[in-house]
Design a protein around this motif. Structure first.
Motif, PDB file in Angstrom:
ATOM      1  N   LEU A 107       1.132  -1.559   0.350  1.00 39.37           N
ATOM      2  CA  LEU A 107      -0.035  -0.039  -0.006  1.00 39.37           C
ATOM      3  C   LEU A 107       0.824   1.059   0.115  1.00 39.37           C
ATOM      4  O   LEU A 107       1.945   1.435   0.515  1.00 39.37           O
ATOM      5  N   PRO A 108       0.525   2.325  -0.930  1.00 40.49           N
ATOM      6  CA  PRO A 108      -0.357   2.737  -1.049  1.00 40.49           C
ATOM      7  C   PRO A 108      -0.627   1.797  -2.979  1.00 40.49           C
ATOM      8  O   PRO A 108      -1.661   2.314  -3.304  1.00 40.49           O
ATOM      9  N   ALA A 109      -0.077   1.140  -2.833  1.00 39.18           N
ATOM     10  CA  ALA A 109       0.190   1.292  -4.639  1.00 39.18           C
ATOM     11  C   ALA A 109      -1.277  -0.007  -4.624  1.00 39.18           C
ATOM     12  O   ALA A 109      -1.357  -1.384  -3.384  1.00 39.18           O
ATOM     13  N   LEU A 110      -2.230   0.189  -6.076  1.00 35.96           N
ATOM     14  CA  LEU A 110      -2.918  -1.572  -5.804  1.00 35.96           C
ATOM     15  C   LEU A 110      -2.860  -1.709  -7.157  1.00 35.96           C
ATOM     16  O   LEU A 110      -3.202  -0.444  -8.273  1.00 35.96           O
ATOM     17  N   PRO A 111      -2.773  -3.163  -7.381  1.00 28.93           N
ATOM     18  CA  PRO A 111      -1.845  -3.568  -8.858  1.00 28.93           C
ATOM     19  C   PRO A 111      -3.576  -3.913  -9.368  1.00 28.93           C
ATOM     20  O   PRO A 111      -4.044  -4.855  -9.587  1.00 28.93           O
ATOM     21  N   VAL A 112      -4.772  -3.173  -9.633  1.00 33.41           N
ATOM     22  CA  VAL A 112      -5.299  -3.512 -10.625  1.00 33.41           C
ATOM     23  C   VAL A 112      -6.048  -2.318 -11.438  1.00 33.41           C
ATOM     24  O   VAL A 112      -5.232  -1.099 -11.944  1.00 33.41           O
ATOM     25  N   ASP A 113      -6.838  -2.690 -12.557  1.00 34.34           N
ATOM     26  CA  ASP A 113      -6.699  -2.293 -13.947  1.00 34.34           C
ATOM     27  C   ASP A 113      -7.242  -0.506 -13.380  1.00 34.34           C
ATOM     28  O   ASP A 113      -8.707  -0.594 -12.512  1.00 34.34           O
ATOM     29  N   GLU A 114      -7.222  -0.127 -14.098  1.00 36.82           N
ATOM     30  CA  GLU A 114      -8.153   0.763 -14.279  1.00 36.82           C
ATOM     31  C   GLU A 114      -9.287   1.492 -14.724  1.00 36.82           C
ATOM     32  O   GLU A 114      -9.933   0.456 -15.688  1.00 36.82           O
ATOM     33  N   GLY A 115     -10.785   1.355 -13.723  1.00 40.58           N
ATOM     34  CA  GLY A 115     -12.081   1.297 -14.141  1.00 40.58           C
ATOM     35  C   GLY A 115     -13.028   0.324 -13.983  1.00 40.58           C
ATOM     36  O   GLY A 115     -13.808  -0.437 -14.254  1.00 40.58           O
ATOM     37  N   ALA A 116     -12.184  -0.661 -13.237  1.00 40.13           N
ATOM     38  CA  ALA A 116     -12.755  -1.969 -13.481  1.00 40.13           C
ATOM     39  C   ALA A 116     -13.560  -3.081 -12.315  1.00 40.13           C
ATOM     40  O   ALA A 116     -13.879  -2.906 -11.863  1.00 40.13           O
ATOM     41  N   PHE A 117     -14.099  -1.773 -10.992  1.00 42.31           N
ATOM     42  CA  PHE A 117     -14.626  -1.644  -9.721  1.00 42.31           C
ATOM     43  C   PHE A 117     -15.907  -0.870  -9.964  1.00 42.31           C
ATOM     44  O   PHE A 117     -16.277   0.334 -10.663  1.00 42.31           O
ATOM     45  N   ASP A 118     -17.465  -1.136  -9.428  1.00 42.50           N
ATOM     46  CA  ASP A 118     -18.235  -0.683  -9.323  1.00 42.50           C
ATOM     47  C   ASP A 118     -18.492   0.140  -8.460  1.00 42.50           C
ATOM     48  O   ASP A 118     -18.683   1.449  -8.031  1.00 42.50           O
ATOM     49  N   ALA A 119     -17.783  -0.327  -6.718  1.00 41.32           N
ATOM     50  CA  ALA A 119     -17.332   0.210  -5.721  1.00 41.32           C
ATOM     51  C   ALA A 119     -15.861  -1.113  -5.411  1.00 41.32           C
ATOM     52  O   ALA A 119     -15.211  -1.865  -5.514  1.00 41.32           O
TER      53      ALA A 119
END
Length: 194
Positions: free
Chosen positions: A87-99
């Motif tokens: 943290l604080p980096a999050l290895p996830v794609d941009e716009g990949a989640f609703d919530a």
């Protein structure tokens, strides 16, 4: 006997987390990202999105990942993606989640300073689709032993500095609103600008 013990001493997990589940508003089929230490809450939220949704939990250590995995198994959740991240980096794609749900617990309060928490909130904003929502959960749900439980170190200082409302506004969420402050917990929601 185990169910009776849970009911007597912990009010039952589903009852204990009923307020958090209601305040997050997570629904079946949604794509959810959670950051934080609260393994039972992560499991309950993953159960809400169900098989048609997606649940990713980002934690700061292998020990936390093991707790989340065990809580998910106990809740009967099979498809929870638990990731150990720096943290604080999050290895996830941009716009990949609703919530997204950020648990202001020991990891977020003790391993991240103010700028680190702001960077985490911005990373969460990046992970959300336009008009996605971030819910910040401060505090722990009450249990039979709450009078003997210590507050997470740094929670009072975080709240004195404006708490989640100030954090989400600084990260660019609008509008930001306090959803509830009861039973030892505070829930704040911010929407990502469309």
């Amino acid at each position: 006997m185990s169910n009776f013990r849970d009911f007597l001493f912990d009010r039952g997990r589903s009852r204990r987390y009923a307020l958090a589940l209601a305040m997050t508003g997570v629904r079946m089929g949604e794509r959810l990202l959670m950051v934080g230490d609260d393994a039972p809450l992560a499991a309950q939220l993953a159960a809400k999105v169900g098989l048609t949704g997606r649940s990713v939990v980002a934690v700061g250590s292998e020990a936390a990942a093991a707790r989340v995995t065990a809580a998910a198994a106990e809740a009967g959740v099979l498809l929870e993606d638990v990731r150990v991240v720096a943290l604080p980096a999050l290895p996830v794609d941009e716009g990949a989640f609703d919530a997204a749900v950020m648990d202001i617990g020991p990891t977020v309060l003790t391993t991240l300073d103010g700028p680190g928490r702001l960077a985490l909130a911005r990373s969460l904003a990046s992970s959300l689709r336009p008009a996605g929502r971030l819910i910040v959960v401060e505090g722990q749900p009450r249990s039979a032993f709450r009078p003997f439980q210590a507050k997470p170190a740094g929670l009072d200082a975080f709240r004195a500095a404006g708490g989640a409302t100030a954090l989400l506004a600084a990260a660019g969420f609008h509008p930001v609103r306090l959803l509830a402050d009861r039973d030892g917990q505070r829930f704040t929601e911010g929407l990502k600008r469309a």
